[in-house]
Design a protein around this motif. Structure first.
Motif, short mmCIF file in Angstrom:
data_model
loop_
_atom_site.label_atom_id
_atom_site.label_comp_id
_atom_site.label_asym_id
_atom_site.label_seq_id
_atom_site.Cartn_x
_atom_site.Cartn_y
_atom_site.Cartn_z
N LEU A 704 1.72 -48.18 -11.81
CA LEU A 704 2.72 -48.88 -11.02
C LEU A 704 2.51 -50.38 -11.07
O LEU A 704 3.47 -51.15 -11.03
N ASP A 705 1.27 -50.79 -11.19
CA ASP A 705 0.98 -52.21 -11.12
C ASP A 705 1.59 -53.00 -12.27
O ASP A 705 1.92 -54.16 -12.14
N SER A 706 1.80 -52.38 -13.40
CA SER A 706 2.28 -53.12 -14.56
C SER A 706 3.75 -52.89 -14.86
O SER A 706 4.32 -53.62 -15.67
N THR A 707 4.38 -51.89 -14.24
CA THR A 707 5.76 -51.58 -14.62
C THR A 707 6.73 -51.48 -13.46
O THR A 707 7.89 -51.18 -13.67
N LEU A 708 6.27 -51.74 -12.24
CA LEU A 708 7.15 -51.63 -11.09
C LEU A 708 8.28 -52.66 -11.20
O LEU A 708 8.04 -53.83 -11.47
N ALA A 709 9.53 -52.20 -11.04
CA ALA A 709 10.68 -53.09 -11.20
C ALA A 709 11.70 -52.79 -10.12
O ALA A 709 11.87 -51.65 -9.69
N LEU A 710 12.41 -53.84 -9.71
CA LEU A 710 13.41 -53.73 -8.65
C LEU A 710 14.80 -53.97 -9.24
O LEU A 710 15.02 -54.93 -9.96
N TYR A 711 15.72 -53.07 -8.90
CA TYR A 711 17.13 -53.22 -9.27
C TYR A 711 17.92 -53.43 -7.97
O TYR A 711 18.05 -52.51 -7.17
N ARG A 712 18.42 -54.62 -7.79
CA ARG A 712 19.09 -54.96 -6.54
C ARG A 712 20.54 -54.46 -6.56
O ARG A 712 21.26 -54.62 -7.54
N GLY A 713 20.95 -53.85 -5.45
CA GLY A 713 22.32 -53.37 -5.33
C GLY A 713 23.32 -54.51 -5.26
O GLY A 713 23.03 -55.57 -4.68
N THR A 714 24.49 -54.29 -5.82
CA THR A 714 25.55 -55.30 -5.83
C THR A 714 26.68 -54.99 -4.86
O THR A 714 27.45 -55.87 -4.50
N GLY A 715 26.83 -53.71 -4.48
CA GLY A 715 27.96 -53.31 -3.66
C GLY A 715 29.22 -53.05 -4.47
O GLY A 715 30.26 -52.70 -3.90
N ASP A 716 29.15 -53.19 -5.78
CA ASP A 716 30.30 -52.99 -6.66
C ASP A 716 30.05 -51.72 -7.48
O ASP A 716 29.14 -51.68 -8.31
N TRP A 717 30.86 -50.67 -7.28
CA TRP A 717 30.61 -49.39 -7.94
C TRP A 717 30.73 -49.51 -9.46
O TRP A 717 30.17 -48.70 -10.20
N ARG A 718 31.46 -50.51 -9.95
CA ARG A 718 31.61 -50.66 -11.39
C ARG A 718 30.32 -51.18 -12.05
O ARG A 718 30.07 -50.92 -13.22
N ALA A 719 29.52 -51.90 -11.31
CA ALA A 719 28.22 -52.40 -11.79
C ALA A 719 27.32 -52.44 -10.57
O ALA A 719 27.08 -53.50 -9.98
N PRO A 720 26.81 -51.30 -10.14
CA PRO A 720 26.16 -51.20 -8.83
C PRO A 720 24.81 -51.90 -8.71
O PRO A 720 24.33 -52.09 -7.59
N PHE A 721 24.18 -52.27 -9.86
CA PHE A 721 22.86 -52.89 -9.79
C PHE A 721 22.81 -54.16 -10.64
O PHE A 721 23.37 -54.20 -11.74
N SER A 722 22.12 -55.17 -10.12
CA SER A 722 21.85 -56.37 -10.90
C SER A 722 20.80 -56.05 -11.96
O SER A 722 20.12 -55.02 -11.89
N PRO A 723 20.67 -56.92 -12.96
CA PRO A 723 19.63 -56.68 -13.97
C PRO A 723 18.25 -56.56 -13.34
O PRO A 723 17.99 -57.13 -12.26
N ARG A 724 17.42 -55.85 -13.99
CA ARG A 724 16.05 -55.61 -13.54
C ARG A 724 15.37 -56.92 -13.14
O ARG A 724 15.45 -57.93 -13.85
N ALA A 725 14.74 -56.89 -11.97
CA ALA A 725 14.09 -58.10 -11.46
C ALA A 725 12.84 -58.44 -12.24
O ALA A 725 12.36 -59.56 -12.18
N GLY A 726 12.28 -57.48 -12.99
CA GLY A 726 11.12 -57.77 -13.81
C GLY A 726 9.89 -57.04 -13.33
O GLY A 726 9.72 -56.76 -12.15
N ALA A 727 9.03 -56.75 -14.27
CA ALA A 727 7.77 -56.09 -13.94
C ALA A 727 6.86 -57.09 -13.26
O ALA A 727 6.80 -58.26 -13.62
N THR A 728 6.15 -56.62 -12.25
CA THR A 728 5.24 -57.51 -11.55
C THR A 728 4.12 -56.70 -10.93
O THR A 728 4.27 -55.52 -10.65
N THR A 729 2.99 -57.34 -10.76
CA THR A 729 1.86 -56.68 -10.12
C THR A 729 2.05 -56.76 -8.62
O THR A 729 2.05 -57.84 -8.04
N LEU A 730 2.20 -55.61 -7.97
CA LEU A 730 2.52 -55.60 -6.55
C LEU A 730 1.47 -54.91 -5.70
O LEU A 730 1.21 -55.31 -4.58
N LEU A 731 0.89 -53.84 -6.21
CA LEU A 731 0.01 -53.04 -5.39
C LEU A 731 -1.43 -53.15 -5.87
O LEU A 731 -1.68 -53.43 -7.05
N PRO A 732 -2.39 -52.95 -5.00
CA PRO A 732 -3.79 -53.17 -5.37
C PRO A 732 -4.37 -52.01 -6.16
O PRO A 732 -3.82 -50.92 -6.26
N ALA A 733 -5.54 -52.28 -6.72
CA ALA A 733 -6.39 -51.27 -7.35
C ALA A 733 -5.65 -50.36 -8.31
O ALA A 733 -5.47 -49.18 -8.06
#
Length: 741
Positions: A704-733
């Motif tokens: 999870l630490d190297s590949t966790l990514a967030l897709y933010r909702g847009t509220g538009d059913w035609r394109a419901p998610f923004s582009p991937r926010a990017g992989a980031t180190t979030l959780l420990p160990a």
């Protein structure tokens, strides 16, 4: 220097004040209630009977019978000491010191009024002096006028112009240097008999600042000398026996007073500290001084201090000072303030023991201490969206920094922050629903405390307290009673709960601390977050063990122990290849589940809100769903009224199924491909507080630490998610966790 507070009148200021809205034939007396304040009464009696002045009044003239003030509307008023009656005067009025005269200007005509009523008004037209003749000052009933020299040198002559028996008397001051720089000439009236002129001569490439003492009776310079460390901020003062001035501040802000006996070359330098706008005025054998710039930091020079020229004794009589003016050989009239009596005009005179004391003559009705003028603090706060960020505001009487502390009553968690005042005196700081360690503020009662200290150190600090309630609601993925989603991570046999705001928004502040929800979680092959299925105030977990039994883990709302003892729902759930739930799918306000079986049929389980029987009997709502290997109930991501689904097919394409509001779904819409890179796709809820649900995804189990990514909702059913926010180190160990829910 600030021309509104400097008793010295620069030429440019004189030009500006020459503009008038009209000339009074005779002063008009305003109908104001009298406020007796005879000079002979005791100080406490006089203070009690102090005259009341409009706020924003500025002392600009004074004499034996009264004083002149300029007001915010541009008008002027003469106020009598004896009864407090005021006489309104038009814009363009100029006063003097130690005389009851004022001059009202209209074009080149300047009319001198005796405000004591002893003589009739005298109008003097200075047009005969030629173009450029400018009124600088008033000495008694004599005009001080600067006139450009006719030789084209750029220099000035100073004329003293009066009128006797209807005849204009014009005298040119003799003894001034030919190379006196006109642009920085300033004047100060020291008594009805004397005038001092501050100027500089250009010597090489340097400015040699000098002061000339003019005897008004003879229009002659009677004393002229170099002003040590003179400059634009130098203030010169003159008495019958002494000449003194304040130095221009050095580069480090240090400043001193220079004192000399009249017509003697020796001077005495008296260091007084650090300042920026120091005024000085002689009062008999005392030298009064104070820094008028009291905005930023404490300084012993604030207020009015008097120093004995014979013993060196110092006495501080006011806490702030704005304008110091000579009233007589033994008195001053000062605009300033004290912590006890506030802003006003004070008479400074020796007391019975000879030590100077201050007596309030006129009050502006304003404290000089820091005051809270307005307060706006909401009673409740809801941080589910950024629009709910709390913005408590205080308006103060002066510039300051507000320190705010909020404490959660139940847990003791706190948020502290500061807010500086703006140009309007308001201090507003946005509380975005985090506590000091960047975790989400829990719901519940809070106490708050605001403290602010005067930046100038004058007077006490102020404090306000109160209570607020944070109610950010509950969400299907929130288990810590904060209204913000939590991340569930299984590590080996334990389940850990992470605050998503700390993990996703503020990972740069350090890895989040996990709450261990206990052991035994390896027994489950499905962990679902449908919301509050049992009817309690808090969201629950639903799990399926490896034998096919479904369990409810009731939410407690306790961040330290988020789940109660599990409750058995029933067996046979291993017939399903996937189960998901996240909120309401049929519009009744209760969370539901959907599941796909091995034959590819889609089943709907309506929520009941009853822990002992949380779901109604299943209802088939579709078939052919075995083309998907991941099914996720997302909540409302398409802009409708109820929840939706996303499904990933075996080729990695993600599809959106909009909920119809009855547990069934509309035809699918393609979202995009490449989603087979993720091992888990989690409907985490609204992770960025924009009011729309988001998706969280991770790759290979245990990474999870190297590949966790967030897709933010847009509220538009035609394109419901923004582009991937990017992989980031979030959780420990990294390495100890196995699954994200």
């Amino acid at each position: 220097m600030n021309p509104t507070s400097n008793p010295r009148h620069r030429l440019a200021t004189a030009v500006a004040l020459a503009v008038t809205t009209g000339l009074l034939a005779s002063p008009a007396v305003a109908a104001t209630a009298p406020h007796p304040a005879p000079a002979a009464v005791a100080a406490d009696q006089q203070a009690a009977a102090a005259i009341t002045l409009p706020q924003g009044s500025q002392l600009v003239g004074n004499g034996p019978s009264g004083f002149l003030t300029r007001h915010r509307d541009g008008g002027f008023a003469w106020t009598r000491y004896a009864d407090g009656v005021t006489t309104a005067l038009s814009a363009g009025t100029k006063g003097t010191v130690r005389a009851d005269t004022v001059v009202v200007s209209s074009g080149t005509t300047h009319t001198v009024y005796d405000m004591s009523g002893g003589t009739s008004p005298v109008a003097i037209d200075i047009a005969f002096l030629g173009a450029g003749a400018t009124l600088m000052d008033l000495v008694g009933s004599t005009l001080v006028v600067s006139v450009p020299r006719a030789d084209g040198s750029g220099g000035l002559d100073i004329h003293l112009v009066g009128k006797a028996d209807g005849t204009i008397v014009d005298r040119t001051v003799s003894g001034l240097p030919a190379n006196m720089a006109a642009r920085d000439l300033s004047s100060q009236v020291d008594s009805p008999d004397t005038l001092s002129l501050l100027y500089y001569e250009e010597v090489g490439n340097a400015a040699d600042w000098r002061v000339a003492v003019v005897d008004v009776a003879t229009a002659t310079v009677v004393d002229e000398r170099h002003v040590t460390r003179g400059g634009y901020d130098t203030d010169v003062t003159l008495s019958a026996t002494h000449l003194a001035w304040s130095e221009s501040p050095a580069a480090d802000g240090s400043i001193a007073l220079e004192v000399a006996r009249r017509n003697e070359p020796e001077t005495t330098r008296i260091p007084i500290g650090h300042g920026s706008r120091v005024q000085a005025e002689l009062m008999g054998d005392w030298l009064a001084y104070g820094d008028t710039n009291t905005t930023y930091r404490p300084n012993p020079l604030y207020g009015l201090t008097l120093r004995s020229l014979t013993t060196g004794q110092t006495v501080k009589v006011l806490d702030t000072v704005d304008t110091i003016r000579s009233q007589s050989d033994t008195e001053l009239l000062v605009q300033g303030g004290t912590v006890d009596q506030g802003e006003g005009i004070y008479r400074i005179a020796p007391g019975p023991d000879g030590t100077p004391t201050a007596t309030l003559v006129a009050s502006m009705g304003l404290p000089i201490t820091l005051q809270v003028m307005e307060q706006s603090v909401p009673a409740t706060a809801d941080f589910r969206t950024t629009a709910g960020d709390m913005k408590p505001t205080w308006r103060f009487s002066q510039a300051t920094t507000a320190h705010i502390e909020l404490i959660h009553t139940a847990s003791g968690k706190r948020m502290t922050y500061t807010a500086n005042t703006d140009a309007t005196g308001r201090a507003t700081a946005t509380w975005n629903g985090l506590v000091d360690d960047f975790y989400t503020a829990p719901n519940g009662d809070y106490t708050w405390r605001m403290t602010a200290a005067p930046r100038n150190g004058i007077g006490p600090s102020v404090e306000r307290t109160g209570t607020i309630k944070v109610d950010s609601g509950q969400g299907p993925h929130n288990f810590s009673d904060s209204g913000s989603p939590d991340l569930l991570v299984r590590g080996n046999d334990n389940l850990y709960v992470f605050d998503s705001r700390k993990a996703l928004e503020f990972a740069h502040t350090g890895p989040p601390t996990a709450t261990n929800a206990g052991a035994g979680w390896a027994a489950y092959d499905r962990v679902l977050t449908p919301g509050n299925v049992g009817g309690s105030p808090y969201p629950d977990l639903v799990t399926r063990d490896k034998t096919g039994v479904l369990w409810i883990h009731p939410g407690t709302g306790d961040a330290a122990s988020p789940f109660a003892q599990r409750v058995r729902v029933g067996g046979g759930w291993n017939t399903y290849t996937d189960i998901t739930g996240n909120g309401d799918l049929d519009g009744d306000g209760r969370p539901d589940l959907v599941a796909t079986d091995k034959a590819g049929d889609l089943w709907f389980y309506k929520g009941t809100g009853n822990t002992s029987a949380p779901f109604a009997p299943r209802r088939k709502t579709g078939h052919g769903w075995n083309i998907y290997n991941k099914l996720v109930a997302t909540g409302n991501i398409g802009g409708g009224t109820t929840g939706d689904l996303v499904a990933r097919d075996t080729s990695g394409v993600l599809w959106l199924y909009l909920g119809k509001g009855d547990g069934t779904f509309a035809a699918r819409t393609r979202i995009g491909g490449g989603w087979n890179a993720y091992n888990e796709i989690v409907a985490v809820g609204d992770a960025n507080r924009d009011g729309r649900p988001d998706l969280l995804a991770n790759g290979r189990t245990g990474h999870l630490d190297s590949t966790l990514a967030l897709y933010r909702g847009t509220g538009d059913w035609r394109a419901p998610f923004s582009p991937r926010a990017g992989a980031t180190t979030l959780l420990p160990a990294p390495g100890w966790y196995t699954t994200l829910f």
